[in-house]
Design a protein around this motif. Structure first.
Motif, short mmCIF file in Angstrom:
data_model
loop_
_atom_site.label_atom_id
_atom_site.label_comp_id
_atom_site.label_asym_id
_atom_site.label_seq_id
_atom_site.Cartn_x
_atom_site.Cartn_y
_atom_site.Cartn_z
N THR A 244 0.82 -1.20 0.00
CA THR A 244 0.00 0.00 0.00
C THR A 244 0.85 1.26 0.00
O THR A 244 1.81 1.37 0.77
CB THR A 244 -0.93 0.02 1.24
OG1 THR A 244 -1.78 -1.13 1.19
CG2 THR A 244 -1.78 1.28 1.26
N LEU A 245 0.52 2.19 -0.89
CA LEU A 245 1.12 3.52 -0.93
C LEU A 245 0.09 4.53 -0.47
O LEU A 245 -1.10 4.39 -0.77
CB LEU A 245 1.59 3.85 -2.35
CG LEU A 245 2.62 2.92 -2.98
CD1 LEU A 245 2.88 3.32 -4.43
CD2 LEU A 245 3.92 2.95 -2.20
N GLU A 246 0.54 5.56 0.23
CA GLU A 246 -0.37 6.55 0.78
C GLU A 246 -0.16 7.91 0.10
O GLU A 246 0.98 8.28 -0.22
CB GLU A 246 -0.16 6.67 2.29
CG GLU A 246 -0.48 5.37 3.02
CD GLU A 246 -0.30 5.50 4.52
OE1 GLU A 246 0.48 6.39 4.95
OE2 GLU A 246 -0.93 4.73 5.27
N PHE A 247 -1.26 8.66 -0.07
CA PHE A 247 -1.22 9.93 -0.79
C PHE A 247 -2.08 10.97 -0.10
O PHE A 247 -3.07 10.64 0.57
CB PHE A 247 -1.73 9.74 -2.23
CG PHE A 247 -0.88 8.81 -3.05
CD1 PHE A 247 0.13 9.30 -3.87
CD2 PHE A 247 -1.08 7.44 -2.99
CE1 PHE A 247 0.91 8.43 -4.62
CE2 PHE A 247 -0.30 6.57 -3.74
CZ PHE A 247 0.70 7.07 -4.55
N GLN A 248 -1.72 12.22 -0.32
CA GLN A 248 -2.49 13.32 0.26
C GLN A 248 -3.74 13.65 -0.55
O GLN A 248 -4.67 14.23 -0.01
CB GLN A 248 -1.61 14.57 0.36
CG GLN A 248 -0.50 14.46 1.38
CD GLN A 248 0.32 15.73 1.45
OE1 GLN A 248 0.61 16.34 0.42
NE2 GLN A 248 0.69 16.15 2.64
N SER A 249 -3.75 13.32 -1.83
CA SER A 249 -4.89 13.69 -2.67
C SER A 249 -5.15 12.62 -3.71
O SER A 249 -4.26 11.86 -4.08
CB SER A 249 -4.63 15.03 -3.37
OG SER A 249 -3.64 14.88 -4.37
N LEU A 250 -6.39 12.58 -4.20
CA LEU A 250 -6.74 11.66 -5.27
C LEU A 250 -5.99 12.02 -6.54
O LEU A 250 -5.61 11.14 -7.31
CB LEU A 250 -8.25 11.70 -5.51
CG LEU A 250 -8.79 10.75 -6.57
CD1 LEU A 250 -8.49 9.30 -6.23
CD2 LEU A 250 -10.30 10.95 -6.75
N GLU A 251 -5.77 13.30 -6.76
CA GLU A 251 -5.02 13.76 -7.93
C GLU A 251 -3.64 13.13 -7.99
O GLU A 251 -3.22 12.60 -9.02
CB GLU A 251 -4.91 15.29 -7.87
CG GLU A 251 -4.10 15.92 -8.98
CD GLU A 251 -3.88 17.40 -8.73
OE1 GLU A 251 -3.20 18.03 -9.55
OE2 GLU A 251 -4.35 17.92 -7.71
N ASP A 252 -2.93 13.14 -6.86
CA ASP A 252 -1.60 12.53 -6.82
C ASP A 252 -1.67 11.02 -7.02
O ASP A 252 -0.84 10.43 -7.71
CB ASP A 252 -0.92 12.84 -5.47
CG ASP A 252 -0.54 14.29 -5.32
OD1 ASP A 252 -0.47 15.00 -6.35
OD2 ASP A 252 -0.32 14.74 -4.17
N LEU A 253 -2.66 10.40 -6.40
CA LEU A 253 -2.78 8.95 -6.50
C LEU A 253 -3.04 8.52 -7.94
O LEU A 253 -2.46 7.54 -8.41
CB LEU A 253 -3.88 8.46 -5.57
CG LEU A 253 -4.06 6.95 -5.44
CD1 LEU A 253 -4.58 6.58 -4.06
CD2 LEU A 253 -5.01 6.40 -6.51
N ILE A 254 -3.91 9.23 -8.64
CA ILE A 254 -4.20 8.88 -10.03
C ILE A 254 -2.95 8.97 -10.88
O ILE A 254 -2.71 8.12 -11.75
CB ILE A 254 -5.32 9.78 -10.59
CG1 ILE A 254 -6.67 9.41 -9.95
CG2 ILE A 254 -5.42 9.66 -12.11
CD1 ILE A 254 -7.80 10.34 -10.32
N MET A 255 -2.12 9.98 -10.66
CA MET A 255 -0.89 10.11 -11.42
C MET A 255 0.02 8.91 -11.20
O MET A 255 0.62 8.38 -12.14
CB MET A 255 -0.17 11.41 -11.04
CG MET A 255 -0.97 12.67 -11.32
SD MET A 255 -1.18 13.01 -13.08
CE MET A 255 0.41 13.73 -13.45
#
Length: 313
Positions: A244-255
């Motif tokens: 699992t990787l964690e992200f601050q925003s959906l925008e970053d995760l989609i990239m």
């Protein structure tokens, strides 16, 4: 970034989109964010022409037009070989899932001509090919789609937008409640002609998903980054293991998810094995390994970085 640094633009808070223009986004609390926009899209690689011989002919499948062994026939595209099985969570809610398990959403691909028979207005369409970023579009009827292509929202025939790639309808990947088909089509058509700094989306997937779901999280700067990482990208390593990787925003995760699609399943698994070293779960421990993205790589590259990566393929 070299001589392209001057193309980096910083938005003021006034310029950042904060809600869906149709008024359908009713999430509680303001989540305004300031974002950096890069100048290039992340995906648009023209299909490579077939090999040619010295006389301009096809070379009959030979690498130099007649000498040497014939080239192997192209392998059919198999999502199970090339794509990464993954899920996306916002806190504890699953908001996206790509699964190859029996009974999961179908990921079979079709030629553009056959795909037309399966599309209905308001559908999301994904075009896929090995070593390329997936390209998303909104089917609006009359054999046409609206899509973000080369920093412009365009209205194209589906067969042209595919650029020869196979495609599929992907309405069921995201688990948000969709808008009505008519609203999805209106959202898409209303932005035809928007380009460059008029855009509020980093890539074709974010644009198409916003048209269908009306969620500001798909827009550039749609969420405030305040240190917490509520989004998780769970990558399935095997039937029993995930990371699992964690992200601050959906925008970053989609990239990041799109980067994984572009480099392919084998490369993602090798990268995780090399850089992240996910620990073997103890007996009876079902929690997956969890980290932020690997050191030395930003959580999600900008348009310019992804375009440069895609250009080498």
């Amino acid at each position: 970034m070299g001589n392209q640094v001057e193309k980096l633009t910083h938005l003021s808070y006034k310029e950042v989109p904060t809600a869906d223009p149709t008024g359908v986004d009713r999430d509680d609390g303001p989540r305004i964010g300031v974002s950096y926009i890069f100048s290039n899209d992340d995906e648009d690689v023209e299909p490579q022409p077939p090999p040619q011989g010295p006389d301009g002919g096809g070379g009959e499948g030979l690498p130099d037009g007649g000498d040497g062994p014939p080239l192997p026939p192209p392998q059919p595209y198999d999502p199970r070989l090339h794509e990464v099985e993954c899920s996306v969570f916002y806190r504890d809610e699953c908001i996206y899932q790509k699964s190859f398990a029996p009974g999961s959403a179908a990921l079979s691909t079709y030629t553009p001509e056959n795909l037309l028979n399966k599309c209905r207005p308001g559908d999301l369409v994904e075009f896929v090919s090995q070593a390329q970023y997936p390209h998303w579009a909104v089917y609006v009827g009359n054999f046409q789609v609206v899509h973000l292509h080369r920093l412009e929202v365009s209205n194209s025939f589906l067969t042209d937008a595919s650029q020869g790639r196979r495609g599929r309808v992907v309405n069921d990947l995201y688990r948000y409640k969709p808008l009505s088909p008519g609203a999805v089509v209106r959202n898409a058509l209303a932005h035809v002609g928007a380009k460059e700094r008029e855009l509020s989306w980093r890539n074709s997937e974010s644009f198409a998903a916003w048209c269908r779901y009306g969620k500001r999280e798909f827009k550039i700067g749609g969420e405030l980054r305040i240190g917490k990482q509520p989004y998780r990208l769970q990558i399935q390593l095997s039937a029993q293991r995930s990371h699992t990787l964690e992200f601050q925003s959906l925008e970053d995760l989609i990239m990041e998810k799109r980067r994984n699609d572009q480099i392919g399943r084998a490369a993602v698994l090798q990268e995780l094995a090399t850089h992240l070293h996910p620990a073997e779960p103890d007996e009876g421990d079902s929690d997956p390994a969890r980290t932020t993205p690997p050191p030395g790589r930003p959580p999600a590259p900008g348009r310019e970085d992804e375009a440069r990566e895609a250009a080498v393929h």
